[in-house]
Design a protein around this motif. Structure first.
Motif, short mmCIF file in Angstrom:
data_model
loop_
_atom_site.label_atom_id
_atom_site.label_comp_id
_atom_site.label_asym_id
_atom_site.label_seq_id
_atom_site.Cartn_x
_atom_site.Cartn_y
_atom_site.Cartn_z
N SER A 92 7.83 7.03 -4.68
CA SER A 92 7.06 8.02 -3.92
C SER A 92 7.12 7.75 -2.43
CB SER A 92 5.60 8.04 -4.40
OG SER A 92 4.98 6.78 -4.17
N TYR A 128 5.35 3.97 -7.38
CA TYR A 128 4.88 3.82 -6.00
C TYR A 128 6.05 3.67 -5.04
CZ TYR A 128 2.68 1.58 -1.95
OH TYR A 128 2.28 1.25 -0.68
N LEU A 170 -1.10 7.27 -1.26
CA LEU A 170 -0.25 6.58 -2.23
C LEU A 170 -0.67 5.12 -2.39
CD1 LEU A 170 3.23 8.06 -1.22
CD2 LEU A 170 1.85 8.66 -3.23
N TRP A 190 4.81 13.21 -6.62
CA TRP A 190 3.75 12.39 -6.03
C TRP A 190 3.79 12.49 -4.50
CZ3 TRP A 190 -0.49 10.91 -8.06
CH2 TRP A 190 -0.58 10.54 -9.41
#
Length: 721
Positions: A236, A233, A219, A184
């Protein structure tokens, strides 16, 4: 309602304009697919180069399927209503118009993914007219291909900095992984770049910082949209802060000729994105250094360039190619001399001996006479005629006379065909263009062809084309010689004792491990060659000048052989201590037999020189002296030059300074004769004398007649080129 006549031309013009405009927009909406760029690595995965590319950079790898994570990140930043609008986003257009009207200059373009594809395929100056065309093209494109195809086209064309285009190429270029394997964090950084590829170049410190900052925004949006859960999240964000800066990849200056050669081959085949070459970059750079060191030492003697090929013997994979000493303007260094046709000198002789063995015209015990009155018009370069020789000695000593006799014995056309079957020439010139000069390198060839041909000797008669990259489509190996012949020739070339007296012991042609070696020197010391192979490697070297002018006495043994010697000793490393000093394998079913070197018969203890040769087991040794095939019988028989011979004169030699020896065999004793050239008397001499005729270009006839007798020799014809 009937249209007034005066309005019809206007309406027709408008309709025609509308049709032309629609056709133009339809044409602009057609997907354009530039050829993909190939990223070339060496055999260990180290970057070598990119091959090909579009008009404004590299990349353009096709995207067969867009990974969901890439799609989500790209659309979050570039066009988050992509799946809802028809190619133009009305809300974005209204917002852009409002912003632009409030400002003195345009600050928003409202470009959708489809509009960006239209602009990338047909770039134009920014303005409202071009925007209108982009919008129309985007609408037609989306209706024509569908949104998914438009997204794939965008991801194949969009710039990612450093001349990289397309997400698939960028993933490999920056992170050395397929796009499907991107994290990601990596996706977020790459998705940020297209907004401003120059400002957000991940290869620079400042550009990477900007790309990371905008990647965080991607993001955040993905988290807000529910694409990323809280755990993903958070991870990342950690990953994006710890992304390693991509290393800037650069081409090795020592591998440029190898890159160009691989590029030519790749372009001839189907499109390919990753090329794993057979080149070993570390070895390539080391070989270049060794070759340059030797070349610099030879420069005072007129050598200006060197070319080297190192090949894996068994697979025929090219491990290193040095096309020139240095790839620069000095001494025409940008020329790849491994592809230049030059006279190969005596490096063709092993193939001449191999074909004679293969056809049964000679055997290991056959005596070949090395003498001045040989009937070929060809002499040994050192004028040291060695008399009767076994084939092993004749080849190892690189004697011209026995080689020319074998060409006559096998046949000129057969020899020429066999050299072509080995790939040494690809031409339509007939064999008589070269004549017996085939035996001394009169037929030009290239270093890469020579190395390929020696591969057949090294691999037991099996010819395998050179291999440059793993994905290369190549025909299978094909037999060109029997394993018995190939092994015999290999043993001839690997015997340092057999090279005496022409080549001194412990020189550049001798190794502490089994090595088959053949040197070659062209006329006037213009080209110096060597081909050498061990059980692991095959090395070919050429030394010369770009202009083809002579060097100062530089032979293959005193130059090219030194380069190969340095390389092979370095490649074999610990093997160079002599502990592995075993010979090459003899032919199957053969056993060692001590032979008398002057007769080819088994030694009876009285021979002055005894050589051990491998002969077929349980078979009596058959020795024979192979003379030149007889000419037409006559009282006076011309033995030099041979009928229908072809000679190549040195164009730089002053006129009248090069001569052709005319010799006779007189059955009736030494009588006074008259030599006739082209029907005109040339010189009176005794039949036993050798007469020197000044070489002149053209086709000439020679005849000798007794001064006081009507009888004469048969007439012969010779071509001088």
């Amino acid at each position: 309602m009937v249209l007034p006549v005066r309005h019809r031309p206007i309406v027709a013009a408008l309709l025609l304009g509308a049709v032309l405009l629609a056709g133009y927009v339809w044409h602009r909406s057609t997907f354009v697919a530039p050829s993909p760029t190939a990223i070339v690595t060496d055999r260990h995965g180290a970057f070598m180069a990119q091959i090909g590319g579009g008009p404004d950079g590299y990349g353009y790898w096709p995207v067969e399927r867009v990974p969901e994570r890439v799609e989500a990140a790209i659309l979050a930043l570039e066009d988050h209503r992509f799946w809802d609008h028809p190619g133009v986003d009305p809300l974005a257009v209204l917002r852009a118009l409002k912003s632009n009207l409030r400002s003195a200059h345009r600050i928003s373009g409202a470009s959708t993914i489809a509009m960006q594809v239209a602009r990338m395929q047909d770039p134009a100056s920014r303005g409202y007219v071009s925007k209108a065309f982009e919008a129309a093209t985007a609408l037609v494109m989306t209706a024509r291909y569908g949104r998914e195809a438009v997204l794939r086209q965008y991801l194949a064309l969009v710039p990612f900095g450093q001349n990289s285009h397309g997400i698939a190429h960028a993933a490999r270029w920056y992170f050395d992984k397929p796009v499907e394997d991107l994290s990601w964090a990596e996706i977020a950084v790459l998705s940020a770049v297209p907004q401003s590829p120059a400002a957000m170049n991940p290869g620079s410190v400042s550009g990477r910082a900007r790309a990371v900052d905008r990647g965080r925004k991607a993001l955040v949006r993905l988290h807000d949209q529910g694409v990323l859960d809280d755990a993903a999240y958070a991870q990342s964000l950690v990953d994006i802060d710890n992304l390693a800066a991509p290393q800037r990849m650069a081409r090795s200056p020592d591998a440029l000729h190898a890159i160009l050669r691989i590029g030519d081959l790749v372009h001839k085949g189907p499109p390919i994105e990753r090329v794993r070459s057979t080149i070993d970059l570390g070895l390539q750079q080391h070989v270049a250094k060794l070759a340059r060191q030797r070349l610099d030492a030879l420069r005072p003697l007129g050598a200006e360039q060197v070319s080297v090929m190192v090949v894996d013997r068994r697979s025929m994979e090219v491990l290193a190619l040095i096309g020139s000493g240095r790839y620069d303007a000095a001494d025409a260094g940008k020329i790849d001399y491994s592809l230049r046709q030059r006279s190969p000198g005596s490096t063709l002789k092993p193939f001449i001996f191999a074909e004679a063995l293969e056809q049964g015209d000679i055997g290991p015990a056959t005596i070949l006479n090395d003498n001045p009155d040989n009937g070929t018009g060809i002499d040994d370069a050192d004028r040291r005629f060695l008399g009767p020789l076994l084939p092993r000695q004749a080849l190892a000593n690189s004697r011209n006379v026995p080689a020319a006799l074998l060409v006559r014995l096998v046949g000129l056309d057969r020899t020429h065909w066999f050299l072509g079957n080995l790939g040494l020439h690809h031409e339509d010139h007939p064999a008589d263009r070269y004549g017996l000069t085939l035996s001394v390198g009169g037929m030009p060839t290239t270093l890469d062809r020579l190395v390929s041909a020696y591969g057949a000797l090294a691999n037991e008669g099996s010819f395998t084309p050179l291999r440059w990259y793993r994905e290369q489509a190549e025909p299978p190996a094909r037999p060109v010689l029997s394993a018995t012949t190939a092994r015999l020739i290999t043993m001839f070339l690997a015997d340092p004792m057999a090279r005496l007296p022409s080549f001194a012991r412990m020189g550049a042609t001798e190794y502490p491990f089994p090595t088959a070696v053949k040197t070659g020197t062209s006329q006037g010391y213009r080209d110096a060659w060597v081909a050498a192979y061990t059980d692991r490697y095959l090395v070919g070297v050429w030394v010369g000048r770009p202009d083809g002018r002579p060097m100062t006495g530089i032979s293959g043994a005193s130059s090219a052989a030194l380069v190969a010697h340095d390389i092979l000793l370095d490649l074999h490393g610990a093997d160079a201590d002599g502990l592995n000093d075993t010979m090459f394998r003899p032919p199957a079913g053969h056993e060692p037999v001590p032979l008398c070197a002057s007769t080819g018969r088994p030694s009876d203890g009285t021979c002055a020189q005894v050589l051990t040769e491998f002969m077929p087991a349980n078979r009596p040794v058959e020795s024979a002296v192979k003379p030149a095939p007889p000419s037409v019988p006559a009282r006076l028989r011309i033995v030099s030059p041979l009928n229908h011979s072809s000679f190549i004169r040195n164009p730089e030699a002053p006129r009248g300074s090069t001569f052709l020896p005319l010799r006779l065999s007189a059955e009736s004793g030494d009588v006074q004769i008259v030599w006739y050239v082209d029907g005109q008397p040339f010189q009176v001499a005794m039949a036993s004398e050798t007469v020197q005729w000044p070489i002149q270009p053209g086709r000439h006839q020679f005849e000798a007649r007794p001064a006081y007798d009507p009888g004469g020799s048969s007439r012969i014809e010779v071509v001088i080129r």
